[in-house]
Scaffold this motif. Sequence first.
Motif, mmCIF file in Angstrom:
data_model
loop_
_atom_site.group_PDB
_atom_site.id
_atom_site.type_symbol
_atom_site.label_atom_id
_atom_site.label_comp_id
_atom_site.label_asym_id
_atom_site.label_seq_id
_atom_site.Cartn_x
_atom_site.Cartn_y
_atom_site.Cartn_z
ATOM 1 N N GLU A 69 33.878 24.591 67.501
ATOM 2 C CA GLU A 69 33.995 25.984 67.920
ATOM 3 C C GLU A 69 33.703 26.961 66.788
ATOM 4 O O GLU A 69 33.494 28.150 67.019
ATOM 5 N N GLY A 70 33.716 26.490 65.554
ATOM 6 C CA GLY A 70 33.458 27.352 64.412
ATOM 7 C C GLY A 70 31.971 27.515 64.153
ATOM 8 O O GLY A 70 31.120 26.939 64.840
ATOM 9 N N LEU A 71 31.642 28.306 63.139
ATOM 10 C CA LEU A 71 30.242 28.574 62.811
ATOM 11 C C LEU A 71 29.487 27.302 62.458
ATOM 12 O O LEU A 71 28.307 27.148 62.797
ATOM 13 N N ALA A 72 30.159 26.355 61.804
ATOM 14 C CA ALA A 72 29.494 25.110 61.420
ATOM 15 C C ALA A 72 29.051 24.308 62.629
ATOM 16 O O ALA A 72 28.142 23.474 62.530
ATOM 17 N N GLY A 73 29.666 24.560 63.773
ATOM 18 C CA GLY A 73 29.259 23.877 64.995
ATOM 19 C C GLY A 73 27.853 24.230 65.430
ATOM 20 O O GLY A 73 27.280 23.557 66.303
ATOM 21 N N ASN A 74 27.289 25.281 64.832
ATOM 22 C CA ASN A 74 25.911 25.684 65.133
ATOM 23 C C ASN A 74 24.882 25.017 64.230
ATOM 24 O O ASN A 74 23.690 25.343 64.311
ATOM 25 N N ALA A 75 25.314 24.131 63.357
ATOM 26 C CA ALA A 75 24.379 23.474 62.438
ATOM 27 C C ALA A 75 23.242 22.819 63.211
ATOM 28 O O ALA A 75 23.472 22.087 64.184
ATOM 29 N N ILE A 76 22.023 23.074 62.787
ATOM 30 C CA ILE A 76 20.862 22.532 63.497
ATOM 31 C C ILE A 76 20.869 21.006 63.411
ATOM 32 O O ILE A 76 21.068 20.428 62.341
ATOM 33 N N GLY A 77 20.667 20.385 64.549
ATOM 34 C CA GLY A 77 20.676 18.930 64.635
ATOM 35 C C GLY A 77 21.974 18.377 65.185
ATOM 36 O O GLY A 77 21.988 17.287 65.771
ATOM 37 N N LEU A 78 23.060 19.110 65.022
ATOM 38 C CA LEU A 78 24.364 18.619 65.472
ATOM 39 C C LEU A 78 24.395 18.478 66.995
ATOM 40 O O LEU A 78 24.716 17.411 67.522
ATOM 41 N N ALA A 79 24.093 19.552 67.717
ATOM 42 C CA ALA A 79 24.133 19.500 69.177
ATOM 43 C C ALA A 79 23.148 18.476 69.720
ATOM 44 O O ALA A 79 23.451 17.751 70.678
ATOM 45 N N GLU A 80 21.969 18.396 69.104
ATOM 46 C CA GLU A 80 20.956 17.456 69.572
ATOM 47 C C GLU A 80 21.440 16.009 69.442
ATOM 48 O O GLU A 80 21.260 15.201 70.362
ATOM 49 N N LEU A 81 22.061 15.687 68.326
ATOM 50 C CA LEU A 81 22.536 14.316 68.126
ATOM 51 C C LEU A 81 23.708 13.995 69.048
ATOM 52 O O LEU A 81 23.825 12.864 69.543
#
Length: 297
Positions: free
Chosen positions: A233-245
Motif C-alpha cells: 500500500e505504500g509508495l514502494a508498492g509502485n516499484a516497476i516490475g513488482l506488480a508484474e511479477l
Amino acid sequence: MKAILIAGPTASGKSALAIRLARKHGGAVVNADSMQVYDGLPILTARPREEEMEGLAHLLYGHRDPAQPYSTGEWAREAAGVLADLRRRGLVPVFCGGTGLYFRALLGGLDDMPPVPEEVRARWRGRMEAEGPQALHRLLAERDGAAAARIRPGDRQRIARALELLEATGAPLAQWRKQSAPPLIEEEAALKLVIAPQRPALRERIARRFDAMLATGAMEEALAFARRPGALEGLAGNAIGLAELLEVQAGRLEMGRARELAITRTRQYAKRQETWFRNQLSAHWRRIEEPEAFGGT
C-alpha cells in the motif's frame, strides 16, 4: 568542490559513476532516489550491491519501512544531517539518484513544508485506509479547495499529506508553497552532473538490467515483499516490475509478457525523468552521454 550531484534517468549508469567519483575525491555516496530509500526491494529498485560499493559508505539507502509514508521534506531533513556528519569527517558527499525533487531540495528550490506530528499523520493514514482516497479528496475539497483542485482524486499520498498539514498547522497547502527552504548545498560549491544517454543505448541497458534482476532473485524478492504487512500500500508498492511479477505468481500473466511490460514501463519512466531533468535543471548542470568515459574534474 564541496559536493558532487549526479542526476539522470534509471539505468543510465549513475551508481557506478558515483562510486568512482567518491573513490577519487574521498567521499561517500548518498542516495537521491525516492524508491531506493525503502527496505525490501534492493533488486527491483536497483540499489547498489555490496560488492559494487567498493567499501565506500552508502547512506540513505534501504533505511525506511515501506509501509510508512515518506516525503521529500523528510528526505531533505535526513540529508541535512548526513551532510553535517560528512563535513565533520572531511568526506565529500556524492548525491546520486533519479528523483528531481530531491536535487531541488538540496539546492533550495523546494517548498518549506513543516514536519507533521506522528499522531496526526497516523490518524489520516488510518482514515485513508478505512475510507479511501475519493472520500478524503471530497473532504479536502471542503477544507482546502485550492489543494483539492491540484491533486488527483486517486493520489493517496498527496491527499493525506494536504490534510495532515492542514490539521497540524491550520494553514492551507498554498501558504506553504509560497515559502522556500534554504539550500543545503550552494550551487557554486558543487559539481553538478546529469547523465543524458542516447535513447537507443538507454533502452538496451534497461532491458539488460531487468533480465539481470530476474536472474538474481527478483521474483523471490517480490513475493517476500508482498508478505510484509502494509508494504504494497505504500509508495514502494509502485516499484516497476513488482506488480508484474506478482501477477505471474498468481497465474494471471506469463513471464515473457511480464518482462515485456516491466521493460516498457521502465523505458516510459526513464523518458519522463529525462524530460524533467531537461526542463528543470539549470544550464549550470554539466550533461554527459557516457558516464563510463567521464574523467572527473
